[in-house]
Enzyme design. Structure first.
Site, PDB file in Angstrom:
ATOM      1  N   TRP A   1       0.870  -1.184   0.000  1.00  0.00           N
ATOM      2  CA  TRP A   1       0.000   0.000   0.000  1.00  0.00           C
ATOM      3  C   TRP A   1       0.900   1.225   0.000  1.00  0.00           C
ATOM      4  CZ3 TRP A   1      -0.297   3.959   3.763  1.00  0.00           C
ATOM      5  CH2 TRP A   1      -1.193   4.980   3.410  1.00  0.00           C
TER       6      TRP A   1
ATOM      7  N   GLU B   1      -3.167  -2.887  -2.406  1.00  0.00           N
ATOM      8  CA  GLU B   1      -4.283  -2.242  -1.686  1.00  0.00           C
ATOM      9  C   GLU B   1      -4.583  -0.842  -2.207  1.00  0.00           C
ATOM     10  OE1 GLU B   1      -3.515  -1.762   2.506  1.00  0.00           O
ATOM     11  OE2 GLU B   1      -5.537  -0.996   2.923  1.00  0.00           O
TER      12      GLU B   1
ATOM     13  N   LYS C   1      -7.092   2.805  -2.363  1.00  0.00           N
ATOM     14  CA  LYS C   1      -7.723   3.747  -1.424  1.00  0.00           C
ATOM     15  C   LYS C   1      -8.384   4.861  -2.219  1.00  0.00           C
ATOM     16  CE  LYS C   1      -6.586   6.055   2.916  1.00  0.00           C
ATOM     17  NZ  LYS C   1      -5.615   6.143   4.000  1.00  0.00           N
TER      18      LYS C   1
ATOM     19  N   ASP D   1      -9.804  -2.746   1.605  1.00  0.00           N
ATOM     20  CA  ASP D   1      -9.882  -2.225   2.965  1.00  0.00           C
ATOM     21  C   ASP D   1     -11.275  -1.620   3.126  1.00  0.00           C
ATOM     22  OD1 ASP D   1      -9.799  -0.229   5.103  1.00  0.00           O
ATOM     23  OD2 ASP D   1      -7.637  -0.580   5.180  1.00  0.00           O
TER      24      ASP D   1
ATOM     25  N   HIS E   1     -11.746   2.150   2.709  1.00  0.00           N
ATOM     26  CA  HIS E   1     -11.113   2.862   1.594  1.00  0.00           C
ATOM     27  C   HIS E   1     -12.025   3.178   0.422  1.00  0.00           C
ATOM     28  CE1 HIS E   1      -6.680   1.852   2.700  1.00  0.00           C
ATOM     29  NE2 HIS E   1      -7.342   2.447   3.667  1.00  0.00           N
TER      30      HIS E   1
ATOM     31  N   HIS F   1      -8.835  -6.053   4.510  1.00  0.00           N
ATOM     32  CA  HIS F   1      -8.481  -5.258   5.677  1.00  0.00           C
ATOM     33  C   HIS F   1      -9.804  -4.882   6.330  1.00  0.00           C
ATOM     34  CE1 HIS F   1      -4.096  -3.740   4.961  1.00  0.00           C
ATOM     35  NE2 HIS F   1      -4.186  -5.050   5.125  1.00  0.00           N
TER      36      HIS F   1
ATOM     37  N   ASP G   1     -12.395   9.195   8.630  1.00  0.00           N
ATOM     38  CA  ASP G   1     -11.408   8.239   9.114  1.00  0.00           C
ATOM     39  C   ASP G   1     -11.728   6.843   8.614  1.00  0.00           C
ATOM     40  OD1 ASP G   1      -9.205   7.252  10.664  1.00  0.00           O
ATOM     41  OD2 ASP G   1     -10.704   6.371  11.977  1.00  0.00           O
TER      42      ASP G   1
ATOM     43  N   ASP H   1     -10.224   4.059   9.813  1.00  0.00           N
ATOM     44  CA  ASP H   1      -9.616   3.034  10.670  1.00  0.00           C
ATOM     45  C   ASP H   1     -10.124   2.975  12.104  1.00  0.00           C
ATOM     46  OD1 ASP H   1      -7.462   2.130   8.699  1.00  0.00           O
ATOM     47  OD2 ASP H   1      -7.109   4.276   8.785  1.00  0.00           O
TER      48      ASP H   1
ATOM     49  N   ASP I   1      -7.372  -3.991  10.167  1.00  0.00           N
ATOM     50  CA  ASP I   1      -6.582  -2.770   9.985  1.00  0.00           C
ATOM     51  C   ASP I   1      -7.307  -1.592  10.607  1.00  0.00           C
ATOM     52  OD1 ASP I   1      -4.817  -0.840   9.231  1.00  0.00           O
ATOM     53  OD2 ASP I   1      -5.377  -0.823   7.114  1.00  0.00           O
TER      54      ASP I   1
END
Ligand code: RNT
Ligand code: ZN
Length: 420
Positions: free
Chosen positions: A185, A226, A228, A259, A262, A286, A294, A296, A326
């Site tokens: 990533w 990965e 995003k 993810d 993302h 992920h 955010d 995460d 993640d």
């Protein structure tokens, strides 16, 4: 085992059996699932190399809860504590900055030997390892670009780091006798509207081609890429977008990493899995939780987590999917964050495994959408909790919230005496 637990389990077992679901078999199946627990929740993505560097790359950890691990030994101790509260045998996901060495070594010079202590520890605990090059928190990524950097020298530094990382991943896989996934990533992107969207993508593609040129044995090592949609400071353009890596991964037989944080705010990854299943070499997840900007937050048992679990179980995708977590939260006890995320992920998979999928499929085929909706809704309150509690007891980990007392005691004894 406590008689009440067994009795509740028996009652649940009988209810599920009515629909042909064998809870004993389900628990055996659940015990086979490995989730890769991300080491970086334990110290707010700081790592041990370049500890003076601030966290960059458009990701951010907020909070100042005491007790973050400062050394590899402390991090391993914390990981052991967390694993003692999570049912099953799992993996640990490492980043390059978590090298355990006294040497001052640059990212492009890292070697397997710098991770020998991790391998020794993983062997002792029967854990697998996954890996990631760290393409952020470094002076050479300070302007926001790494593998797509316009300066060939800087780009080469990151290419060499990623090549070194694959060697480390392959070493993990060989030593531990289980496949290691090395996931690339990069944060590359622009805060404001670019003129050239193609150039950086062409450079990223060329860098990846060079990184992956050496063939590694897929039995011990797999590559993942990965994407995003945006990061902090790369709001207008991210080089490694979803389309970019869908193209790259499909054309080059790489695992595609999704993810959960993302994508666009109302876009979910659960709906993408059935398409990827038909075309991708494999999937890396992920598991994370997006909240506004955010990506995460700590994983909770929300609709999306349940949907991801259902898709994996219904379409029998567990074998071609590598599940990792993640997220990073420094506002709560970091070990609790791990335990909550891991237990929720496993619990969601269990609930998915306790669904009468065949029955629902038949109803759907017969266009009996009434039955489909009615059963899906009724099954939401079936006693999967009793099955989960029994599973935890059988696996020798605390039942229900009893794990929290252990985390609090550990905080008192170990975490609270760590100085910043
Ligand atoms: C960042 C990506 C990436 C990182 C870790 C630390 O947005 O999700 O996976 O979180 O590599
Ligand atoms: Zn991620």
């Amino acid at each position: 085992m406590e008689a009440k637990l067994t009795a509740s389990y028996q009652a649940a077992k009988e209810l599920y059996a009515i629909h042909g679901i064998d809870t004993d078999k389900v628990l055996d199946r659940l015990a086979q699932v490995k989730v890769s627990m991300h080491c970086w929740q334990g110290d707010d993505v700081r790592g041990f190399l370049n500890r003076d560097q601030e966290l960059t790359g458009g990701i951010a950890v907020t909070g100042n809860y005491p007790g973050a691990a400062r050394t590899a030994d402390e991090l391993r101790q914390d990981l052991e504590k967390a694993f003692s509260l999570i049912p099953g045998k799992h993996k640990v996901n490492l980043h390059a900055i978590y090298a355990d060495t006294d040497e001052r070594v640059e990212l492009d010079q890292l070697e397997p030997k710098h991770f020998a202590n991790w391998v020794k520890w993983a062997k002792e605990h029967g854990l697998g390892l996954d890996f990631n090059p760290t393409c952020f928190s470094h002076e050479k990524s300070a302007d926001g670009f790494t593998l797509s950097h316009p300066d060939p020298q800087i780009r080469q530094f990151w290419i060499d780091h990623c090549k070194a990382s694959r060697k480390i991943g392959a070493y993990f896989g060989q030593e531990l006798g289980q496949t290691c996934v090395t996931n690339v990533w990069v944060p590359d992107g622009f805060k404001d509207i670019p003129v050239d969207r193609l150039g950086p993508r062409r450079r990223l593609k060329e860098s990846l081609d060079e990184i992956f040129a050496e063939r590694l044995d897929p039995a011990s090592h797999l590559d993942a890429v990965e994407s995003k949609v945006f990061g902090i400071g790369s709001e207008s353009y991210v080089v490694g977008s979803h389309e970019f890596y869908m193209g790259y991964g499909l054309q080059n037989n790489k695992l595609i990493c999704l993810d959960a944080g993302h994508f666009h705010p109302t876009e979910t990854i659960s709906g993408k899995l059935s398409s990827l299943a038909l075309f991708a070499e494999g999937i890396l997840l992920h598991i994370s939780r997006p909240v506004r900007w955010d990506s995460d937050h700590v994983v909770i048992m929300d609709d999306e987590l349940l949907d991801i679990a259902c898709e994996l179980v219904r379409h029998d995708l567990l074998a071609k999917t590598h599940i990792g977590l993640d997220f990073f939260d420094a506002s709560i006890n970091r070990i609790a964050a791990w335990v909550i995320g891991m237990r929720n992920t496993l619990k969601a998979l269990l609930r998915a495994m306790l669904e009468p999928t065949e029955l629902l499929r038949q109803a759907e085929l017969a266009k009996d959408y009434t039955t489909r909706l009615a059963l899906l809704e009724e099954f939401k309150s079936y006693p999967y909790g009793a099955v989960w509690d029994y599973y935890c007891a059988r696996q020798g980990v605390p039942v229900r919230e009893a794990w929290l007392d252990e985390v609090k005691a550990y905080e008192q004894e170990v975490l609270s005496v760590r100085e910043v």
